[in-house]
Structure formats: C-alpha cells, structure tokens
Design a protein around this motif. Structure first.
Motif, PDB file in Angstrom:
ATOM      1  N   UNK A  22      -4.375  -0.402  -5.469  1.00 11.93           N
ATOM      2  CA  UNK A  22      -3.389   0.480  -4.866  1.00 11.93           C
ATOM      3  C   UNK A  22      -3.170   0.249  -3.397  1.00 11.93           C
ATOM      4  N   UNK A  23      -3.793  -0.795  -2.844  1.00 18.15           N
ATOM      5  CA  UNK A  23      -3.596  -1.116  -1.436  1.00 18.15           C
ATOM      6  C   UNK A  23      -2.160  -1.584  -1.221  1.00 18.15           C
ATOM      7  N   UNK A  24      -1.505  -0.987  -0.254  1.00 19.69           N
ATOM      8  CA  UNK A  24      -0.103  -1.286   0.028  1.00 19.69           C
ATOM      9  C   UNK A  24       0.010  -2.151   1.273  1.00 19.69           C
ATOM     10  N   UNK A  25       0.734  -3.243   1.141  1.00 21.12           N
ATOM     11  CA  UNK A  25       1.092  -4.110   2.268  1.00 21.12           C
ATOM     12  C   UNK A  25       2.600  -4.258   2.274  1.00 21.12           C
ATOM     13  N   UNK A  26       3.121  -4.759   3.356  1.00 21.02           N
ATOM     14  CA  UNK A  26       4.575  -4.893   3.398  1.00 21.02           C
ATOM     15  C   UNK A  26       5.056  -5.940   2.411  1.00 21.02           C
ATOM     16  N   UNK A  27       4.296  -7.049   2.263  1.00 21.16           N
ATOM     17  CA  UNK A  27       4.629  -8.071   1.280  1.00 21.16           C
ATOM     18  C   UNK A  27       3.370  -8.853   0.962  1.00 21.16           C
ATOM     19  N   UNK A  28       3.474  -9.786   0.038  1.00 20.03           N
ATOM     20  CA  UNK A  28       2.311 -10.566  -0.368  1.00 20.03           C
ATOM     21  C   UNK A  28       1.791 -11.465   0.752  1.00 20.03           C
ATOM     22  N   UNK A  29       2.597 -11.700   1.774  1.00 23.09           N
ATOM     23  CA  UNK A  29       2.289 -12.735   2.753  1.00 23.09           C
ATOM     24  C   UNK A  29       1.858 -12.197   4.109  1.00 23.09           C
ATOM     25  N   UNK A  30       1.752 -10.883   4.221  1.00 32.17           N
ATOM     26  CA  UNK A  30       1.300 -10.247   5.460  1.00 32.17           C
ATOM     27  C   UNK A  30       0.081  -9.396   5.117  1.00 32.17           C
ATOM     28  N   UNK A  31      -1.095  -9.716   5.648  1.00 27.97           N
ATOM     29  CA  UNK A  31      -2.325  -9.022   5.239  1.00 27.97           C
ATOM     30  C   UNK A  31      -2.467  -7.598   5.746  1.00 27.97           C
ATOM     31  N   UNK A  32      -1.707  -7.194   6.742  1.00 29.85           N
ATOM     32  CA  UNK A  32      -1.842  -5.847   7.310  1.00 29.85           C
ATOM     33  C   UNK A  32      -1.676  -4.773   6.229  1.00 29.85           C
ATOM     34  N   UNK A  33      -2.597  -3.836   6.186  1.00 35.06           N
ATOM     35  CA  UNK A  33      -2.573  -2.759   5.196  1.00 35.06           C
ATOM     36  C   UNK A  33      -1.772  -1.571   5.741  1.00 35.06           C
ATOM     37  N   UNK A  34      -0.853  -1.064   4.921  1.00 36.40           N
ATOM     38  CA  UNK A  34      -0.046   0.089   5.324  1.00 36.40           C
ATOM     39  C   UNK A  34      -0.630   1.401   4.831  1.00 36.40           C
ATOM     40  N   UNK A  35      -1.526   1.326   3.851  1.00 34.23           N
ATOM     41  CA  UNK A  35      -2.106   2.540   3.280  1.00 34.23           C
ATOM     42  C   UNK A  35      -2.395   2.316   1.811  1.00 34.23           C
ATOM     43  N   UNK A  36      -2.509   3.398   1.072  1.00 33.09           N
ATOM     44  CA  UNK A  36      -2.794   3.302  -0.350  1.00 33.09           C
ATOM     45  C   UNK A  36      -1.714   4.017  -1.152  1.00 33.09           C
ATOM     46  N   UNK A  37      -1.366   3.430  -2.273  1.00 34.75           N
ATOM     47  CA  UNK A  37      -0.322   4.004  -3.115  1.00 34.75           C
ATOM     48  C   UNK A  37      -0.739   5.355  -3.677  1.00 34.75           C
ATOM     49  N   UNK A  38      -1.995   5.446  -4.118  1.00 29.76           N
ATOM     50  CA  UNK A  38      -2.409   6.594  -4.910  1.00 29.76           C
ATOM     51  C   UNK A  38      -2.743   7.837  -4.096  1.00 29.76           C
ATOM     52  N   UNK A  39      -3.096   7.673  -2.843  1.00 29.66           N
ATOM     53  CA  UNK A  39      -3.306   8.868  -2.014  1.00 29.66           C
ATOM     54  C   UNK A  39      -2.086   9.178  -1.151  1.00 29.66           C
TER      55      UNK A  39
END
Length: 280
Positions: free
Chosen positions: A214-231
C-alpha cells in the motif's frame, strides 16, 4: 484518480533475454503474499470514494494466476471504476473475460517472438477481437524482431494498434527508426528518453503508483514515498509537482507529462495504450 499497481509477484512463464524476471519462480509463500496483497488492494478500490482507473503492471505474468483474472473481472463491474487494465503476454486463455464488463476492461499485450509460436499469439489476438475485448499489442524494438513485427502488423485484426517500445539502451539510426515507425506511427515518442527534470507531470497528483504493502509513490520511477493507500496518508501529499528525474524513458511514465501531447493521442485509452483514432 489513476492507479498503477505493482504487487510482489515476480514470476513469469517466459524467458526474455532483456527481462531480469524471466523464468523466475515465486515460492508458494510468495504467491500467497501476492494474492493477499492484491485482494486487499481490490477491496480498497471497491470502496474508493472517487472514480478510479487501474493499470496492473506486474513484474511477472499476472493472468496465469486466478486472483488477477478474478480481480480484473470484479473491478470491471464497479460503477466508479472507469477502466481496469493489465500488462500481459497473453499466455493465459482469454475465456476468463466472459466474467468481465468489456466496456471497462482492457489489455496491454506484448508479443515476444522468441517465446511463443507466432500462430498461437495471432490466434489469441483474433480471439480477443472476436470476444469484443479492448486491447493493444506491442513488440520490443530489437532488430531481430523487425520481420516478426511487420508480419504481425499485416495480419492483426483491423483497428488493433501495434506499438513498438524502444529497446532499453539502444540508439536508433534515422533509418532504423523509420522502419519501426512504419509499423507504429507513434514510435518517435519511445525512440529517445524525454527530458523531465523540473517539468510538470500528472504523477503525484491525479496519478499514483501503489505497491503490495500500500505504499504510494508518484510513479514507479521515483522512490519518494507519498504515504500509504490504506491509512489515507497519501491524500495530503497529492499535488502538482515537477519531476525530479533527468529523463523519462518508459511509456507508463512519460505519457503523463503535459508537455507531451499523449493524453490527446491516447484519449480514452491511456492505460491500455490504445490511440484515440483506433477502435480496438
């Protein structure tokens, strides 16, 4: 919202020399983990508060697994799901599409000439067409694949788009590029990586990438995490932002760059890579 989902599945039944996951086998435990992750994601989509489109981009081949076929069929019937699509080699028989809403389902298929008999792959494409399944077909632009790609283009059902992906790390001469462009008039977008550093992109705003946890990133090619989908923590991070990478060389990335006209070229078929002028 457009979501690119890639769970832990990495096994594939093909052995392509240009793919690091060729002929990889997941253990039973890994497969159970992938299935649980997919079912959790499918449940989230089913209860999403907004309209959603989903593209499954597994490292391996998803459609040989019952849980991917079931997820695609189930999601296609949800009224708030505009499109659900998956990247696939078509090794699985398409009879499973009988359970899907074909107005929302689509397939992004890739032909690997050294992995499957030509007649078998062409028959699969014709069957998909006969069943009314929306799909595109593509080939990696390796020199040894040119003749097969030309033959496939000549024999595919009318209206089925055949795209060509530039082979990773390969530089094409103008003559080589012209030969591929005769098959795919949009090959020019794939030929060279697109400068992207500091440029606008829809990823991280209306497009996100989600993994099996559920880890959300902007795309597959940028490792920065934006948050989690489920929370729900990802939502506060959604906003327009410039790309941090120097270039973008993958269609599922650069298609979302407003500086390119691809939302117009593929209007109505962004996820499955079907141009607006194609009826497939």
């Amino acid at each position: 919202m457009t979501i690119l989902y890639r769970g832990p599945l990495a096994s594939c039944d093909y052995d392509c020399g240009y793919c690091p996951f060729a002929k990889r086998r997941d253990t039973p435990e890994q497969l159970r983990t992938d299935r649980a992750a997919l079912e959790r994601f499918t449940d989230w989509v089913a209860h999403a508060p907004e309209r959603v489109s989903v593209l499954f981009t597994p490292w391996g081949e998803g459609l040989v697994r019952t849980w991917y076929r079931r997820a695609l069929a189930e999601l296609s019937h949800l009224p708030h799901v505009e499109r659900v699509a998956i990247q696939t080699n078509l090794s699985a028989h398409p009879r499973w599409t009988d359970a899907a809403d074909l107005t929302r389902l689509a397939l992004w298929a890739t032909y690997h000439p050294d992995q499957v008999p030509y007649a078998r792959f062409l028959a699969r494409c014709r069957e998909l067409r006969a069943r009314g399944v929306r799909f595109s077909v593509g080939v990696v632009g390796q020199p040894e694949h040119l003749a097969a790609a030309r033959k496939l283009r000549a024999e595919l059902p009318p209206g089925v788009y055949l795209w060509i992906n530039a082979a990773e790390g390969r530089t094409y001469t103008d003559a080589e590029a012209a030969a591929w462009a005769e098959i795919d008039p949009h090959f020019g977008y794939s030929r060279n990586a697109h400068p992207s550093l500091g440029r606008d992109c829809r990823t991280g705003d209306s497009v996100i990438s989600v993994d099996g946890e559920g880890t959300v990133r902007r795309c597959h090619f940028v490792p920065e995490v934006l948050g989690n989908l489920y929370d729900g923590s990802f939502r506060q991070a959604l906003r327009p932002r410039p790309c941090p990478n120097a270039t973008c060389d993958c269609h599922i990335g650069y298609v979302h760059m407003p500086s390119l006209p691809l939302y117009g070229v593929f209007a109505g078929g962004i996820l499955e890579r079907v141009p607006a002028t194609t009826s497939a």
